[in-house]
Design a protein around this motif. Structure first.
Motif, PDB file in Angstrom:
ATOM      1  N   TYR A  54       0.853  -1.184   0.000  1.00  0.00           N
ATOM      2  CA  TYR A  54       0.000   0.000   0.000  1.00  0.00           C
ATOM      3  C   TYR A  54       0.889   1.234   0.000  1.00  0.00           C
ATOM      4  CZ  TYR A  54       1.106  -0.017   4.962  1.00  0.00           C
ATOM      5  OH  TYR A  54       1.767  -0.026   6.153  1.00  0.00           O
ATOM      6  N   ARG A  55       0.324   2.358  -0.393  1.00  0.00           N
ATOM      7  CA  ARG A  55       1.050   3.616  -0.462  1.00  0.00           C
ATOM      8  C   ARG A  55       1.023   4.269   0.922  1.00  0.00           C
ATOM      9  NH1 ARG A  55      -0.677   4.572  -4.935  1.00  0.00           N
ATOM     10  NH2 ARG A  55      -2.665   5.536  -4.514  1.00  0.00           N
ATOM     11  N   ALA A  56       2.190   4.545   1.473  1.00  0.00           N
ATOM     12  CA  ALA A  56       2.292   5.204   2.778  1.00  0.00           C
ATOM     13  C   ALA A  56       2.389   6.714   2.575  1.00  0.00           C
ATOM     14  CB  ALA A  56       3.513   4.693   3.530  1.00  0.00           C
ATOM     15  N   GLY A  57       2.127   7.475   3.624  1.00  0.00           N
ATOM     16  CA  GLY A  57       2.257   8.926   3.555  1.00  0.00           C
ATOM     17  C   GLY A  57       1.030   9.618   3.007  1.00  0.00           C
ATOM     18  N   VAL A  58      -0.079   8.905   2.904  1.00  0.00           N
ATOM     19  CA  VAL A  58      -1.344   9.485   2.461  1.00  0.00           C
ATOM     20  C   VAL A  58      -2.121   9.851   3.722  1.00  0.00           C
ATOM     21  CG1 VAL A  58      -3.429   9.092   1.090  1.00  0.00           C
ATOM     22  CG2 VAL A  58      -1.288   7.985   0.431  1.00  0.00           C
ATOM     23  N   PHE A  59      -2.703  11.026   3.755  1.00  0.00           N
ATOM     24  CA  PHE A  59      -3.369  11.498   4.965  1.00  0.00           C
ATOM     25  C   PHE A  59      -4.890  11.477   4.816  1.00  0.00           C
ATOM     26  CE2 PHE A  59       0.802  13.467   4.989  1.00  0.00           C
ATOM     27  CZ  PHE A  59       1.238  13.140   6.270  1.00  0.00           C
ATOM     28  N   TYR A  60      -5.557  11.173   5.910  1.00  0.00           N
ATOM     29  CA  TYR A  60      -7.020  11.149   5.985  1.00  0.00           C
ATOM     30  C   TYR A  60      -7.423  12.006   7.171  1.00  0.00           C
ATOM     31  CZ  TYR A  60     -11.743   9.221   6.262  1.00  0.00           C
ATOM     32  OH  TYR A  60     -13.103   9.059   6.282  1.00  0.00           O
ATOM     33  N   ALA A  61      -8.413  12.841   6.994  1.00  0.00           N
ATOM     34  CA  ALA A  61      -8.823  13.739   8.071  1.00  0.00           C
ATOM     35  C   ALA A  61     -10.315  13.602   8.347  1.00  0.00           C
ATOM     36  CB  ALA A  61      -8.504  15.188   7.711  1.00  0.00           C
ATOM     37  N   ILE A  62     -10.620  13.326   9.596  1.00  0.00           N
ATOM     38  CA  ILE A  62     -11.986  13.444  10.093  1.00  0.00           C
ATOM     39  C   ILE A  62     -11.953  14.732  10.906  1.00  0.00           C
ATOM     40  CG2 ILE A  62     -13.816  12.432  11.504  1.00  0.00           C
ATOM     41  CD1 ILE A  62     -12.568   9.689  10.910  1.00  0.00           C
ATOM     42  N   THR A  63     -12.534  15.782  10.372  1.00  0.00           N
ATOM     43  CA  THR A  63     -12.318  17.141  10.835  1.00  0.00           C
ATOM     44  C   THR A  63     -12.376  17.298  12.352  1.00  0.00           C
ATOM     45  OG1 THR A  63     -13.201  17.902   8.740  1.00  0.00           O
ATOM     46  CG2 THR A  63     -13.012  19.530  10.480  1.00  0.00           C
ATOM     47  N   ASP A  64     -13.408  16.782  13.004  1.00  0.00           N
ATOM     48  CA  ASP A  64     -13.517  16.957  14.462  1.00  0.00           C
ATOM     49  C   ASP A  64     -12.330  16.358  15.192  1.00  0.00           C
ATOM     50  OD1 ASP A  64     -15.913  18.120  13.984  1.00  0.00           O
ATOM     51  OD2 ASP A  64     -17.131  16.512  14.822  1.00  0.00           O
ATOM     52  N   TYR A  65     -12.069  15.091  14.929  1.00  0.00           N
ATOM     53  CA  TYR A  65     -10.997  14.387  15.627  1.00  0.00           C
ATOM     54  C   TYR A  65      -9.629  14.956  15.244  1.00  0.00           C
ATOM     55  CZ  TYR A  65     -14.717  11.050  16.517  1.00  0.00           C
ATOM     56  OH  TYR A  65     -15.893  10.460  16.893  1.00  0.00           O
ATOM     57  N   GLN A  87      -0.593  19.280   5.863  1.00  0.00           N
ATOM     58  CA  GLN A  87      -1.179  17.934   5.868  1.00  0.00           C
ATOM     59  C   GLN A  87      -2.679  17.997   5.623  1.00  0.00           C
ATOM     60  OE1 GLN A  87      -0.032  16.041   9.509  1.00  0.00           O
ATOM     61  NE2 GLN A  87       2.110  15.879   8.915  1.00  0.00           N
ATOM     62  N   TRP A  88      -3.344  18.956   6.251  1.00  0.00           N
ATOM     63  CA  TRP A  88      -4.795  19.068   6.137  1.00  0.00           C
ATOM     64  C   TRP A  88      -5.200  19.369   4.695  1.00  0.00           C
ATOM     65  CZ3 TRP A  88      -8.925  22.321   5.137  1.00  0.00           C
ATOM     66  CH2 TRP A  88     -10.146  21.922   5.683  1.00  0.00           C
ATOM     67  N   LEU A  89      -4.455  20.274   4.043  1.00  0.00           N
ATOM     68  CA  LEU A  89      -4.788  20.618   2.659  1.00  0.00           C
ATOM     69  C   LEU A  89      -4.568  19.444   1.711  1.00  0.00           C
ATOM     70  CD1 LEU A  89      -3.395  24.252   2.381  1.00  0.00           C
ATOM     71  CD2 LEU A  89      -5.801  23.544   2.391  1.00  0.00           C
ATOM     72  N   GLY A  90      -3.602  18.581   2.001  1.00  0.00           N
ATOM     73  CA  GLY A  90      -3.312  17.452   1.131  1.00  0.00           C
ATOM     74  C   GLY A  90      -4.041  16.171   1.504  1.00  0.00           C
ATOM     75  N   ALA A  91      -4.855  16.219   2.542  1.00  0.00           N
ATOM     76  CA  ALA A  91      -5.520  15.010   3.035  1.00  0.00           C
ATOM     77  C   ALA A  91      -6.829  14.746   2.309  1.00  0.00           C
ATOM     78  CB  ALA A  91      -5.788  15.149   4.535  1.00  0.00           C
ATOM     79  N   ARG A  92      -7.235  13.482   2.339  1.00  0.00           N
ATOM     80  CA  ARG A  92      -8.601  13.123   1.946  1.00  0.00           C
ATOM     81  C   ARG A  92      -9.448  13.399   3.182  1.00  0.00           C
ATOM     82  NH1 ARG A  92     -12.333   9.843  -0.822  1.00  0.00           N
ATOM     83  NH2 ARG A  92     -10.908   9.271  -2.464  1.00  0.00           N
ATOM     84  N   HIS A  93     -10.562  14.055   3.007  1.00  0.00           N
ATOM     85  CA  HIS A  93     -11.421  14.408   4.141  1.00  0.00           C
ATOM     86  C   HIS A  93     -12.657  13.517   4.157  1.00  0.00           C
ATOM     87  CE1 HIS A  93      -9.163  17.998   5.316  1.00  0.00           C
ATOM     88  NE2 HIS A  93      -8.792  17.960   4.055  1.00  0.00           N
ATOM     89  N   SER A  94     -13.108  13.220   5.366  1.00  0.00           N
ATOM     90  CA  SER A  94     -14.221  12.290   5.518  1.00  0.00           C
ATOM     91  C   SER A  94     -15.494  12.797   4.845  1.00  0.00           C
ATOM     92  CB  SER A  94     -14.487  12.014   6.997  1.00  0.00           C
ATOM     93  OG  SER A  94     -14.740  13.226   7.679  1.00  0.00           O
ATOM     94  N   ILE A  95     -15.714  14.101   4.840  1.00  0.00           N
ATOM     95  CA  ILE A  95     -16.932  14.643   4.227  1.00  0.00           C
ATOM     96  C   ILE A  95     -16.601  15.602   3.087  1.00  0.00           C
ATOM     97  CG2 ILE A  95     -19.015  16.022   4.603  1.00  0.00           C
ATOM     98  CD1 ILE A  95     -19.074  15.032   7.448  1.00  0.00           C
ATOM     99  N   PHE A  96     -15.604  16.448   3.259  1.00  0.00           N
ATOM    100  CA  PHE A  96     -15.309  17.491   2.281  1.00  0.00           C
ATOM    101  C   PHE A  96     -14.576  16.961   1.056  1.00  0.00           C
ATOM    102  CE2 PHE A  96     -12.547  20.678   0.425  1.00  0.00           C
ATOM    103  CZ  PHE A  96     -13.476  21.648   0.104  1.00  0.00           C
ATOM    104  N   VAL A  97     -15.040  17.352  -0.121  1.00  0.00           N
ATOM    105  CA  VAL A  97     -14.322  17.153  -1.377  1.00  0.00           C
ATOM    106  C   VAL A  97     -14.486  18.433  -2.190  1.00  0.00           C
ATOM    107  CG1 VAL A  97     -14.442  14.625  -1.545  1.00  0.00           C
ATOM    108  CG2 VAL A  97     -16.316  15.999  -2.434  1.00  0.00           C
TER     109      VAL A  97
END
Length: 128
Positions: A54-65, A87-97
């Motif tokens: 798997y690709r490491a260094g990919v970020f995921y954000a659940i905004t509250d947590y 990190q936040w700008l480059g992350a996949r977000h749980s709701i936001f796209v």
């Protein structure tokens, strides 16, 4: 699918089938493990290639947590504001796209409204 064993006959009975993929499925695909496609192939009884990397260094954000955790790390000096923003700008977000911001904006409007009601001492929908 969710099952429960019926104590009367000891058979498994189906309770629910949730055909919606979980939030993190897109993140797994971003990391190179497309579990939705794998499940599709399995449902068609086709061979499914084993995910061994798997690709490491990919970020995921659940905004509250994410916000709470990052605030804590910044207070401890373990994360700078710039590191968090990057990190936040480059992350996949749980709701936001970016291509469909409305669900996320709606969520923020609801949260801001709840926060304002709390500060003003007004009852929220859940407590009324």
């Amino acid at each position: 699918a969710e099952f429960k064993r019926d104590p009367r006959d000891q058979h498994l009975k189906i309770l629910e089938i949730n055909a919606r993929p979980w939030w993190h499925a897109g993140f797994a695909a971003d990391c190179g493990v497309n579990v939705i496609h794998m499940a599709y192939l399995q449902a068609l009884d086709k061979p499914v290639e084993e995910a061994t990397t798997y690709r490491a260094g990919v970020f995921y954000a659940i905004t509250d947590y994410d916000g709470m955790a990052c605030r804590e790390l910044m207070q401890k000096g373990e994360l700078t504001r710039w590191q968090w923003i990057r990190q936040w700008l480059g992350a996949r977000h749980s709701i936001f796209v970016w291509y469909d911001p409305w669900p996320s904006l709606r969520e923020w409007i609801v949260r801001i409204g709840r926060g304002m009601k709390r500060r003003l001492g007004m009852p929220s929908e859940s407590s009324s």
